[in-house]
Motif scaffolding. Sequence first.
Motif, PDB file in Angstrom:
ATOM      1  N   ASP A   1       0.209  11.123 -24.982  1.00 23.16           N
ATOM      2  CA  ASP A   1       1.071   9.861 -24.621  1.00 23.16           C
ATOM      3  C   ASP A   1       2.811  10.538 -24.030  1.00 23.16           C
ATOM      4  O   ASP A   1       2.710   8.609 -23.476  1.00 23.16           O
ATOM      5  CB  ASP A   1       1.262   9.212 -26.641  1.00 23.16           C
ATOM      6  CG  ASP A   1       0.189   9.194 -26.921  1.00 23.16           C
ATOM      7  OD1 ASP A   1      -0.930   8.377 -26.150  1.00 23.16           O
ATOM      8  OD2 ASP A   1      -0.029   8.769 -28.051  1.00 23.16           O
ATOM      9  N   TRP A   2       3.335  11.321 -23.725  1.00 27.20           N
ATOM     10  CA  TRP A   2       4.221  11.077 -23.337  1.00 27.20           C
ATOM     11  C   TRP A   2       4.006  11.287 -21.579  1.00 27.20           C
ATOM     12  O   TRP A   2       4.725  10.706 -21.098  1.00 27.20           O
ATOM     13  CB  TRP A   2       5.221  12.230 -23.641  1.00 27.20           C
ATOM     14  CG  TRP A   2       4.346  13.717 -23.247  1.00 27.20           C
ATOM     15  CD1 TRP A   2       3.483  14.199 -23.675  1.00 27.20           C
ATOM     16  CD2 TRP A   2       4.789  14.813 -22.170  1.00 27.20           C
ATOM     17  NE1 TRP A   2       3.439  15.227 -23.486  1.00 27.20           N
ATOM     18  CE2 TRP A   2       3.909  15.490 -22.093  1.00 27.20           C
ATOM     19  CE3 TRP A   2       5.488  14.659 -21.409  1.00 27.20           C
ATOM     20  CZ2 TRP A   2       4.058  16.916 -21.092  1.00 27.20           C
ATOM     21  CZ3 TRP A   2       6.288  15.390 -20.040  1.00 27.20           C
ATOM     22  CH2 TRP A   2       4.908  17.101 -20.207  1.00 27.20           C
ATOM     23  N   THR A   3       3.078  11.092 -20.841  1.00 28.84           N
ATOM     24  CA  THR A   3       2.355  11.031 -19.770  1.00 28.84           C
ATOM     25  C   THR A   3       1.628   9.668 -19.379  1.00 28.84           C
ATOM     26  O   THR A   3       0.969   9.562 -18.668  1.00 28.84           O
ATOM     27  CB  THR A   3       1.702  12.028 -19.140  1.00 28.84           C
ATOM     28  OG1 THR A   3       0.678  12.503 -19.722  1.00 28.84           O
ATOM     29  CG2 THR A   3       2.921  13.548 -19.126  1.00 28.84           C
TER      30      THR A   3
ATOM     31  N   ILE B   1       8.674  17.867 -20.366  1.00 31.13           N
ATOM     32  CA  ILE B   1       9.661  17.750 -19.006  1.00 31.13           C
ATOM     33  C   ILE B   1       9.523  16.296 -19.168  1.00 31.13           C
ATOM     34  O   ILE B   1       8.537  15.546 -19.302  1.00 31.13           O
ATOM     35  CB  ILE B   1       8.392  18.522 -18.013  1.00 31.13           C
ATOM     36  CG1 ILE B   1       8.258  19.572 -17.860  1.00 31.13           C
ATOM     37  CG2 ILE B   1       9.353  17.820 -16.954  1.00 31.13           C
ATOM     38  CD1 ILE B   1       7.236  20.152 -16.104  1.00 31.13           C
ATOM     39  N   ALA B   2      10.613  16.292 -18.781  1.00 34.67           N
ATOM     40  CA  ALA B   2      11.242  14.481 -19.366  1.00 34.67           C
ATOM     41  C   ALA B   2      10.256  13.710 -17.956  1.00 34.67           C
ATOM     42  O   ALA B   2      10.871  13.853 -17.254  1.00 34.67           O
ATOM     43  CB  ALA B   2      12.659  14.104 -19.481  1.00 34.67           C
ATOM     44  N   THR B   3      10.176  12.988 -18.664  1.00 34.93           N
ATOM     45  CA  THR B   3       9.220  11.869 -17.604  1.00 34.93           C
ATOM     46  C   THR B   3      10.027  10.325 -18.289  1.00 34.93           C
ATOM     47  O   THR B   3       9.626   9.621 -18.737  1.00 34.93           O
ATOM     48  CB  THR B   3       8.234  11.735 -17.429  1.00 34.93           C
ATOM     49  OG1 THR B   3       7.445  11.268 -19.255  1.00 34.93           O
ATOM     50  CG2 THR B   3       7.685  13.535 -17.763  1.00 34.93           C
ATOM     51  N   HIS B   4       9.624   9.779 -16.652  1.00 33.69           N
ATOM     52  CA  HIS B   4      10.248   7.735 -16.755  1.00 33.69           C
ATOM     53  C   HIS B   4       8.551   7.055 -16.221  1.00 33.69           C
ATOM     54  O   HIS B   4       7.903   7.573 -15.199  1.00 33.69           O
ATOM     55  CB  HIS B   4      10.714   7.706 -15.918  1.00 33.69           C
ATOM     56  CG  HIS B   4      11.171   6.140 -16.122  1.00 33.69           C
ATOM     57  ND1 HIS B   4      10.760   5.167 -15.145  1.00 33.69           N
ATOM     58  CD2 HIS B   4      11.849   5.528 -16.878  1.00 33.69           C
ATOM     59  CE1 HIS B   4      10.685   4.353 -15.398  1.00 33.69           C
ATOM     60  NE2 HIS B   4      12.389   4.134 -16.685  1.00 33.69           N
ATOM     61  N   GLY B   5       7.840   7.407 -17.202  1.00 31.03           N
ATOM     62  CA  GLY B   5       5.960   6.899 -16.781  1.00 31.03           C
ATOM     63  C   GLY B   5       6.010   8.711 -16.657  1.00 31.03           C
ATOM     64  O   GLY B   5       5.745   9.066 -17.936  1.00 31.03           O
ATOM     65  N   THR B   6       5.491   8.648 -15.697  1.00 31.11           N
ATOM     66  CA  THR B   6       4.353   9.383 -14.926  1.00 31.11           C
ATOM     67  C   THR B   6       5.028  11.013 -14.514  1.00 31.11           C
ATOM     68  O   THR B   6       5.355  12.302 -14.486  1.00 31.11           O
ATOM     69  CB  THR B   6       3.191   9.917 -14.603  1.00 31.11           C
ATOM     70  OG1 THR B   6       3.434   9.132 -13.695  1.00 31.11           O
ATOM     71  CG2 THR B   6       2.032   9.054 -14.856  1.00 31.11           C
ATOM     72  N   ARG B   7       6.607   9.678 -13.570  1.00 32.52           N
ATOM     73  CA  ARG B   7       7.386  10.630 -12.915  1.00 32.52           C
ATOM     74  C   ARG B   7       8.381  11.744 -13.802  1.00 32.52           C
ATOM     75  O   ARG B   7       9.108  11.261 -14.990  1.00 32.52           O
ATOM     76  CB  ARG B   7       8.406   9.774 -12.177  1.00 32.52           C
ATOM     77  CG  ARG B   7       8.873  10.093 -11.280  1.00 32.52           C
ATOM     78  CD  ARG B   7       9.561   9.150 -10.725  1.00 32.52           C
ATOM     79  NE  ARG B   7      10.068   8.317 -10.713  1.00 32.52           N
ATOM     80  CZ  ARG B   7      11.404   7.709 -11.736  1.00 32.52           C
ATOM     81  NH1 ARG B   7      12.498   8.928 -11.650  1.00 32.52           N
ATOM     82  NH2 ARG B   7      11.724   6.600 -12.276  1.00 32.52           N
ATOM     83  N   ALA B   8       8.417  12.737 -13.030  1.00 35.51           N
ATOM     84  CA  ALA B   8      10.064  13.730 -14.113  1.00 35.51           C
ATOM     85  C   ALA B   8      11.089  13.172 -13.580  1.00 35.51           C
ATOM     86  O   ALA B   8      11.715  13.269 -11.825  1.00 35.51           O
ATOM     87  CB  ALA B   8       9.356  15.303 -12.739  1.00 35.51           C
TER      88      ALA B   8
END
Length: 352
Positions: free
Chosen positions: A323-325, A303-310
């Motif tokens: 690492d993506w979260t 799921i595309a995230t900015h930091g931890t936010r979707a």
Amino acid sequence: MTDRTQVVVIGGGQAGLAAGYHLRRLGLDFVVLDAQTTPGGAWQHAWDSLRLFSPAAYSSLPGRLMPAQSGETYPDAQHVVEYLADYESRYELPVERPVRVLGVRRDRQLLRVETDFGTWHARAVISATGSWWRPFLPAVPGRAAFEARQLHTVEYRTPADFAGQRVIVVGGGNSGAQIAADLAYDTDLTWVTHRSPHFLADDIDGRALFDAATARRRALEEGRTDTGGVASLGDIVAVPPVRKARDRGLLKAGPMFSRLVPGGVEWADGSRAAADAIIWCTGFRSALSHLAPLQLRGHRGHIATHGTRAVDEPRLHLLGYGDWTGPASATLIGVGRPARDAAREVAGMLRA
């Protein structure tokens, strides 16, 4: 049952508890929904000999150092379970269990969290279900032809179950190395990997790995050259059982076979090896099926995230999947910072 709260945290393992710690410090109303019957997350299902990569003090969640385990530099899984249970109790985190989340849906200004124990409505959701519940098995020709036992890392417990048997362990990561080392003494072991395993230097453990992941994150944030992070150091942490088996010449990895055949495996050159069991130490994928109703998954199932936010659903945060979260967010010591950031961002949104 229907309930309302500001925040629902899905998952009561290390990531969910770290999120709960920071949400409590911020004074938010929240609940943690955990599918397990007892505290400890996935650690309570690990194999008997599993060891952490780091000493206890470097394997801690925010606010509470993990105590050392008597006689052990690197704590075992049961010690982690006891630590997580104490952590949950010490901070009086509101964990509801066993509650299995079936789906998360949009419901006007709220997110509706549907479970096997009722429905919660929340202004924000933090998903922290990890990956243990979604083991990955590669597509290998002939799987149906192999009539003996096949199991994944999640099903392995003790070498006593395989004493005297011909066992093939597949996988060149830490799980593969640790389980191969476990089996090296009392089985006829064959260890196969897609590429030659790369052991980290003996003095490198989880502390150095966390520092490497942190340095990489800072370099990328500052526009500097990518340091390579953990991957630049190697694949396998040489914890004492792995080091012992390696130094005795018992951990020699061969190339991956090309297919399974009745009673064994076959390599590309036509050579074969018989096997009574194959243990697939081939990793995991993020357990995100409960988020399917939101239709957010993209490339590689992420799921595309900015930091931890979707990115496409700002009321949703994802924590602890890799690492993506958040750098090292799938580790005990690494999840603290992204958990703090997620909680702060949720609090800011709720108070806006």
